[in-house]
Structures are given as C-alpha cells and as structure tokens.
Scaffold this motif. Structure first.
Motif, PDB file in Angstrom:
ATOM      1  N   ILE A  36       4.891   0.220 -19.051  1.00 27.16           N
ATOM      2  CA  ILE A  36       4.899   1.235 -17.991  1.00 27.16           C
ATOM      3  C   ILE A  36       3.601   1.180 -17.189  1.00 27.16           C
ATOM      4  N   MET A  37       2.479   1.130 -17.893  1.00 28.86           N
ATOM      5  CA  MET A  37       1.190   1.129 -17.203  1.00 28.86           C
ATOM      6  C   MET A  37       0.979  -0.169 -16.421  1.00 28.86           C
ATOM      7  N   LYS A  38       1.496  -1.258 -16.921  1.00 29.75           N
ATOM      8  CA  LYS A  38       1.408  -2.525 -16.187  1.00 29.75           C
ATOM      9  C   LYS A  38       2.194  -2.433 -14.894  1.00 29.75           C
ATOM     10  N   GLN A  39       3.402  -1.859 -14.956  1.00 26.94           N
ATOM     11  CA  GLN A  39       4.207  -1.723 -13.739  1.00 26.94           C
ATOM     12  C   GLN A  39       3.548  -0.755 -12.764  1.00 26.94           C
ATOM     13  N   ALA A  40       2.883   0.268 -13.296  1.00 26.64           N
ATOM     14  CA  ALA A  40       2.187   1.235 -12.431  1.00 26.64           C
ATOM     15  C   ALA A  40       0.861   0.683 -11.911  1.00 26.64           C
ATOM     16  N   LYS A  41       0.465  -0.517 -12.420  1.00 28.03           N
ATOM     17  CA  LYS A  41      -0.804  -1.146 -12.038  1.00 28.03           C
ATOM     18  C   LYS A  41      -1.996  -0.249 -12.393  1.00 28.03           C
ATOM     19  N   MET A  42      -1.949   0.265 -13.621  1.00 29.26           N
ATOM     20  CA  MET A  42      -3.016   1.113 -14.140  1.00 29.26           C
ATOM     21  C   MET A  42      -3.387   0.662 -15.544  1.00 29.26           C
ATOM     22  N   THR A  43      -4.542   1.067 -16.017  1.00 34.59           N
ATOM     23  CA  THR A  43      -4.978   0.688 -17.358  1.00 34.59           C
ATOM     24  C   THR A  43      -4.217   1.479 -18.418  1.00 34.59           C
ATOM     25  N   HIS A  44      -4.058   0.872 -19.569  1.00 37.05           N
ATOM     26  CA  HIS A  44      -3.350   1.522 -20.671  1.00 37.05           C
ATOM     27  C   HIS A  44      -4.011   2.849 -21.043  1.00 37.05           C
ATOM     28  N   GLY A  45      -5.343   2.870 -21.048  1.00 33.28           N
ATOM     29  CA  GLY A  45      -6.069   4.069 -21.455  1.00 33.28           C
ATOM     30  C   GLY A  45      -5.865   5.255 -20.541  1.00 33.28           C
ATOM     31  N   ALA A  46      -5.469   5.001 -19.289  1.00 31.10           N
ATOM     32  CA  ALA A  46      -5.279   6.098 -18.327  1.00 31.10           C
ATOM     33  C   ALA A  46      -4.044   6.932 -18.650  1.00 31.10           C
ATOM     34  N   PHE A  47      -3.154   6.387 -19.472  1.00 31.02           N
ATOM     35  CA  PHE A  47      -1.895   7.075 -19.757  1.00 31.02           C
ATOM     36  C   PHE A  47      -2.130   8.470 -20.309  1.00 31.02           C
ATOM     37  N   TYR A  48      -3.018   8.585 -21.314  1.00 31.43           N
ATOM     38  CA  TYR A  48      -3.176   9.852 -22.031  1.00 31.43           C
ATOM     39  C   TYR A  48      -3.935  10.917 -21.238  1.00 31.43           C
ATOM     40  N   ALA A  49      -4.407  10.550 -20.071  1.00 28.91           N
ATOM     41  CA  ALA A  49      -4.990  11.562 -19.183  1.00 28.91           C
ATOM     42  C   ALA A  49      -3.894  12.356 -18.482  1.00 28.91           C
ATOM     43  N   HIS A  50      -2.661  11.849 -18.579  1.00 31.07           N
ATOM     44  CA  HIS A  50      -1.552  12.489 -17.850  1.00 31.07           C
ATOM     45  C   HIS A  50      -0.409  12.936 -18.760  1.00 31.07           C
ATOM     46  N   PHE A  51      -0.209  12.247 -19.881  1.00 29.42           N
ATOM     47  CA  PHE A  51       0.913  12.575 -20.764  1.00 29.42           C
ATOM     48  C   PHE A  51       0.467  12.497 -22.217  1.00 29.42           C
ATOM     49  N   ALA A  52       0.980  13.422 -23.021  1.00 30.75           N
ATOM     50  CA  ALA A  52       0.582  13.488 -24.423  1.00 30.75           C
ATOM     51  C   ALA A  52       1.223  12.393 -25.265  1.00 30.75           C
ATOM     52  N   SER A  53       2.385  11.910 -24.844  1.00 28.32           N
ATOM     53  CA  SER A  53       3.106  10.920 -25.640  1.00 28.32           C
ATOM     54  C   SER A  53       4.132  10.210 -24.776  1.00 28.32           C
ATOM     55  N   LYS A  54       4.683   9.157 -25.311  1.00 24.50           N
ATOM     56  CA  LYS A  54       5.766   8.441 -24.625  1.00 24.50           C
ATOM     57  C   LYS A  54       6.976   9.353 -24.459  1.00 24.50           C
ATOM     58  N   GLU A  55       7.242  10.168 -25.479  1.00 35.10           N
ATOM     59  CA  GLU A  55       8.370  11.108 -25.388  1.00 35.10           C
ATOM     60  C   GLU A  55       8.169  12.105 -24.259  1.00 35.10           C
ATOM     61  N   ALA A  56       6.946  12.596 -24.100  1.00 36.96           N
ATOM     62  CA  ALA A  56       6.661  13.556 -23.024  1.00 36.96           C
ATOM     63  C   ALA A  56       6.872  12.920 -21.663  1.00 36.96           C
ATOM     64  N   LEU A  57       6.475  11.657 -21.515  1.00 36.80           N
ATOM     65  CA  LEU A  57       6.686  10.952 -20.252  1.00 36.80           C
ATOM     66  C   LEU A  57       8.169  10.733 -20.001  1.00 36.80           C
TER      67      LEU A  57
END
Length: 214
Positions: A36-57
């Motif tokens: 997901i983060m690769k497709q969004a062209k963002m770093t993996h670590g940035a994910f948890y600044a926006h969502f608590a888990s894969k389920e939440a996303l």
C-alpha cells in the motif's frame, strides 16, 4: 517543523486511495502495508502516523469507497429493468475481471468470502446489506410502477434481492478462477440472463438488456 494539517490530510488521502485500489482488487489478506505504501509513494514508517492497523485502514478505505462508488450513483438513475440490470452487475462485469478499470468496493463480497477476521466479516456484512437494500429499493419502485411481474411485497422483494446477489457473487467467485476468457464470459452471461428471467424479461428482450452490463 511538524507537518501542517493540510499536508497530513493529503498524505492520509494518498494512503486511502492506494489501499482502496489494492484491497478492492485483491482482498484484505493478499495486500500488505508495504504494498500500500509503495503504491502511495510513501515510506512504510509513515503508515502509523495515520492508521493504527491494517484493519483500521481497510475499514476506512472500504467504507469511504462505498459512499463514492459507481453503484451509489447508478441507484439514482432511471426506473427501468435495463437500468436495474446495469446497477446489479456493474461491479461484477467482465471489464473488472480483466482488470481494465478500477474495481468497485462491492468486490468485498467475493474477495472476502470465507475470511475469518472478525473486522472483515463486519465489513462484508455491511457491504452485503448495502447492496441488498439498494436492490430492494429499486425492485419495490419498479414493482409499484408495474414494470415488474410481481407485487411490491417486501418479503418477496427481499428474497429476489438475495437471489440476485447470490447469483452474481457466486458466478464471479467461480469466474475469477477460470483461465479461459470465453468460459468466464459465458458463465457471467448465464448468471445475468437468469436474473433477467427472474425479473420477468421475455427471451426476445434478453439480448438488448444483457448488452447494458458489458
């Protein structure tokens, strides 16, 4: 310097857009946060600044997509059997199976069949009930306008809506695993024609109506 609220909102939207495409295309279990983060062209670590888990996303992306789906717009269209057929089948057509356009969020109905994750089951149920209610609303309206050969009885309409969904989802679930394009097409067309017959469409009208859902 911390990021602005506008920047955070844009970043979250990029993640949601990427997640919606991947989740709707492949299902929850076959998509990773890294993809997901690769497709969004963002770093993996940035994910948890926006969502608590894969389920939440997954929850956020599917619910948002359901509001903006093509089916949601189609439901406001003309009251006709032809339009109802397009409405019922628009998310399960051959173009989607061949990946020629972005899939609709209702694909959760066949991507997540048998998923034991409690949160995914909840979303599966929400998607199913949404589609069933949408079909029931249209069938009742068409029946009241005497465009269908049955009365607007709610129990009867609910049964027919369940049958439509079962036929469509079942056909696509099988078709997705068939390597032969011609067989996929014939299977989906058989399902669509069965639905039209259930709605009282005469055999000589089937070809014209079936063409609306390619």
């Amino acid at each position: 310097m911390p990021y602005s609220a506008a920047h955070k909102a844009r970043s979250r939207e990029r993640i949601l857009t990427a997640a919606t495409e991947l989740f709707c295309r492949h299902g929850f279990d076959k998509v990773s946060i890294g993809q997901i983060m690769k497709q969004a062209k963002m770093t993996h670590g940035a994910f948890y600044a926006h969502f608590a888990s894969k389920e939440a996303l997954y929850d956020a992306s599917i619910r948002e997509a359901l509001k903006n789906s093509r089916a949601a717009r189609l439901v406001k269209g003309p009251l006709s059997v032809k339009h109802l057929t397009a409405l019922a089948a628009n998310c399960w057509n051959l173009q989607e199976l061949e990946r020629k356009r972005a899939p609709g969020p209702e694909t959760v109905l066949f991507n997540e069949i048998g998923n034991d994750n409690a949160e995914i089951k909840t979303l599966f149920e929400a998607s199913y009930l949404r589609m069933r209610k949408m079909l029931e609303t249209r069938l009742i309206a068409l029946s009241r306008l005497k465009k269908l050969p049955f009365e607007p009885d709610r129990e009867l309409i609910a049964e027919k809506s369940r049958t439509i969904l079962a036929s469509l989802v079942g056909a696509v679930a099988i078709a997705k695993s068939l390597p032969d394009e011609a067989e996929r097409r014939q299977l989906l067309e058989a399902s669509q024609r069965q639905i039209l017959r259930m709605l009282g469409v005469d055999d000589h009208e089937l070809d014209g109506l079936s063409g609306a859902i390619e």
